[in-house]
Design an enzyme around this catalytic site. Structure first.
Site, PDB file in Angstrom:
ATOM      1  N   PHE A 110       0.427  -1.496  -0.175  1.00 39.14           N
ATOM      2  CA  PHE A 110       0.220   0.216   0.276  1.00 39.14           C
ATOM      3  C   PHE A 110       0.892   1.093  -0.227  1.00 39.14           C
ATOM      4  O   PHE A 110       1.706   0.959   1.038  1.00 39.14           O
ATOM      5  CB  PHE A 110      -0.785  -0.127   1.095  1.00 39.14           C
ATOM      6  CG  PHE A 110      -2.029   1.246   1.295  1.00 39.14           C
ATOM      7  CD1 PHE A 110      -2.796   1.119   0.858  1.00 39.14           C
ATOM      8  CD2 PHE A 110      -1.749   2.176   1.679  1.00 39.14           C
ATOM      9  CE1 PHE A 110      -4.281   2.043   0.608  1.00 39.14           C
ATOM     10  CE2 PHE A 110      -2.577   3.655   1.783  1.00 39.14           C
ATOM     11  CZ  PHE A 110      -3.270   3.752   0.942  1.00 39.14           C
ATOM     12  N   ASP A 159       9.394   2.850   1.354  1.00 38.97           N
ATOM     13  CA  ASP A 159       8.083   3.661   2.072  1.00 38.97           C
ATOM     14  C   ASP A 159       8.504   3.703   3.141  1.00 38.97           C
ATOM     15  O   ASP A 159       7.447   2.349   3.686  1.00 38.97           O
ATOM     16  CB  ASP A 159       7.238   3.253   0.909  1.00 38.97           C
ATOM     17  CG  ASP A 159       5.694   3.512   1.172  1.00 38.97           C
ATOM     18  OD1 ASP A 159       5.629   4.053   2.836  1.00 38.97           O
ATOM     19  OD2 ASP A 159       4.900   3.187   0.648  1.00 38.97           O
ATOM     20  N   LYS A 187       2.596  10.182   8.645  1.00 43.27           N
ATOM     21  CA  LYS A 187       2.255   9.630  10.222  1.00 43.27           C
ATOM     22  C   LYS A 187       3.122   9.942  10.867  1.00 43.27           C
ATOM     23  O   LYS A 187       2.910  11.493  10.969  1.00 43.27           O
ATOM     24  CB  LYS A 187       1.925   8.198   9.968  1.00 43.27           C
ATOM     25  CG  LYS A 187       0.918   7.550   8.749  1.00 43.27           C
ATOM     26  CD  LYS A 187       1.020   6.349   8.765  1.00 43.27           C
ATOM     27  CE  LYS A 187       0.191   5.637   7.864  1.00 43.27           C
ATOM     28  NZ  LYS A 187      -1.415   5.636   8.212  1.00 43.27           N
ATOM     29  N   THR A 220       1.251  24.060  -3.697  1.00 46.52           N
ATOM     30  CA  THR A 220       1.519  24.825  -3.104  1.00 46.52           C
ATOM     31  C   THR A 220       1.854  25.095  -2.004  1.00 46.52           C
ATOM     32  O   THR A 220       3.167  26.208  -1.784  1.00 46.52           O
ATOM     33  CB  THR A 220      -0.160  25.651  -2.652  1.00 46.52           C
ATOM     34  OG1 THR A 220      -0.884  25.693  -4.838  1.00 46.52           O
ATOM     35  CG2 THR A 220       0.183  26.759  -2.461  1.00 46.52           C
TER      36      THR A 220
END
Length: 500
Positions: free
Chosen positions: A217, A326, A357, A381
């Protein structure tokens, strides 16, 4: 004048909240190096079923505005503290899920409240800048105090983002740019490339791919979703990319009883990785990078040996692929090391590493050669939020001051030992107990049993999370200690004993 007034108002409000935190404190014996006051509650306190009547009312309201079917219950964060989450019906629960593994040092930590009380930090929380073009004066200094103070080995560059998905999405872009620059010999971009990229065609848009693993994931944005293979509901109806998907080892437990079988399983998966890289190259699609989680989290807490990852790193290097680790869910200390990949014992563990997280902010670390060669290539941004870097710097101080990495190892051992004992007593309900630090999990017989156990536990005052097809995962905060583990184990033992 306005700034001073806002500062006084905020300080007054936070002082009131901090006084609330003192009520009900429990003093415990701790080493002198640690704080004397434990701001936790003493234990769960349940008043209604969960979700209770107030939560159900709020769910109905929210569902009229958006699809709120995923909502478990509504929370009272003003009353939540330490390892305990309080809901709007007054139920106090030991939280072993911590906002999908994203709360590092507990709810309403006094150090973070103190940080917000300091007037010099007020502007950081009020004035959110477009960091790519107008960063604050102290931005580089803040990065050094926070993210760069825990930078993984060999990764000197960092870019901040707002979440895990955009961290991985932009890491993919950095990898593709790096690979294309190598291919063109670091020469100037051609007119044909500039024109063809505007209509989504090569050579401006090269046919590159990221290799990922079944069960992984990496987020829900378009590129990330092509590498996400944990639940069909995440991917259904969304167009995707023809990128290679390798099998991830499915280890047998207990590990010591299946050494040979697990070695063969890992060898099979590694062989398939190499075969896929070659296969895709033959059909003119280059695997520019490999992405992998140190522990597949959403996909079911799937582990592989340190040796597997060392060999996977070698494969990436052999084929000229970038190696992206990851650590969105595994990073921040929950495995007993700040980064889970540190357990692999490699001098060159990754080319790129993504985080979010528990790190308070999203982003990715990378080697110098993955640095974009022009502005606006890795850009949005916000590019993160300076207030999150400020909070992360304080979180890191707390982790070091209170020795929370060792605490994760120690508390994790208590939790894992207890789960193994429950597995021995209730093998029809618990299997494949596994974990590193407090990053623990086990399997249940099926999805229905898993969901029922989570619901019963919640109504007994414990918040747990599911993952994969039938696993229950533990994602407590870094201030989760032995006595919290024993408290949970006692409650859960009773649940298992009476489960029907």
């Amino acid at each position: 004048m306005a700034s001073m007034l806002l500062s006084r108002q905020l300080t007054c409000c936070l002082q009131q909240n901090s006084r609330l935190l003192v009520f009900g404190h429990r003093y415990i014996s701790q080493p002198a190096a640690k704080v004397d006051v434990d701001f936790d509650y003493d234990g769960p306190l349940m008043k209604t079923e969960v979700p209770g009547p107030r939560s159900r009312e709020l769910m109905k309201q929210l569902n009229g505005i958006q699809n709120a079917e995923a909502v478990h219950f509504f929370c009272n964060y003003e009353e939540s503290r330490g390892n305990y989450l309080v809901d709007v019906d007054g139920n106090r629960m030991l939280d072993l899920y911590s906002q999908i593994s994203s709360i590092p040092i507990g709810y309403s930590h006094p150090s973070l409240i103190k940080l917000l009380q300091q007037p010099q930090n007020l502007s950081t929380f009020i004035n959110r800048p477009a960091l790519g073009i107008l960063p604050p004066e102290n931005f580089a200094e803040r990065l050094k105090e926070s993210l760069l103070s825990v930078a993984p080995k060999g990764l000197s560059q960092v870019v901040t983002m707002s979440c895990g998905s955009c961290s991985n999405e932009n890491a993919f872009k950095a990898i593709f740019m790096w690979y294309r620059s190598k291919e063109r010999g670091h020469n100037n971009v051609t007119k044909e490339e500039l024109e063809s990229c505007m209509i989504n065609q090569p050579p401006g848009c090269p046919d590159y791919a990221m290799l990922s693993f079944m069960g992984g994931f990496h987020g829900r944005t378009m590129g990330c979703l092509a590498t996400t293979h944990s639940k069909a509901i995440h991917k259904l109806d969304i167009p995707s990319l023809d990128w290679p998907i390798a099998p991830f080892p499915r280890l047998k437990y207990p590990l010591e009883d299946f050494v040979k079988e697990n070695q063969q399983e890992e060898a099979r998966c590694l062989e398939e990785v190499e075969d896929l890289i070659v296969k895709y190259r033959k059909k003119k699609k280059i695997v520019a990078g490999i992405i992998v989680e140190p522990i597949q989290s959403e996909g079911g807490d799937n582990h592989a040996s340190d040796d597997f990852f060392r060999k996977l790193r070698d494969i990436a290097r052999k084929h000229g692929c970038a190696f992206l680790v990851d650590e969105v869910q595994t990073g921040g200390g929950c495995t007993g090391k700040f980064w889970a990949h540190e357990h692999w014992g490699l001098d060159d563990p990754a080319d790129v590493l993504t985080f979010s997280k528990k790190m308070m902010t999203g982003g990715f670390f990378h080697k110098e050669e993955f640095r974009p060669n022009a502005p606006y290539r890795i850009f949005n941004t916000w590019l993160g939020d300076p207030s999150k870097n400020l909070m992360l710097a304080e979180v890191i101080k707390v982790i070091k001051r209170e020795d929370l990495l060792n605490n994760a190892t120690h508390a994790g051992k208590a939790l894992l030992t207890g789960l193994l004992d429950l597995q021995a007593r209730y093998p029809h309900l618990i299997s494949r107990v596994r974990g590193r630090g407090t990053f623990c999990s086990f399997d249940t017989p099926n999805d229905a049993t898993r969901n029922k156990l989570i619901t019963i536990a919640r109504n007994k005052g414990v918040v747990l999370g599911g993952c994969g097809d039938r696993s229950i995962r533990f994602r407590p905060t870094l201030i989760f200690k032995d006595h919290h583990a024993h408290l949970f184990l006692n409650i859960f033992s009773d649940i298992l004993a009476n489960f029907k």
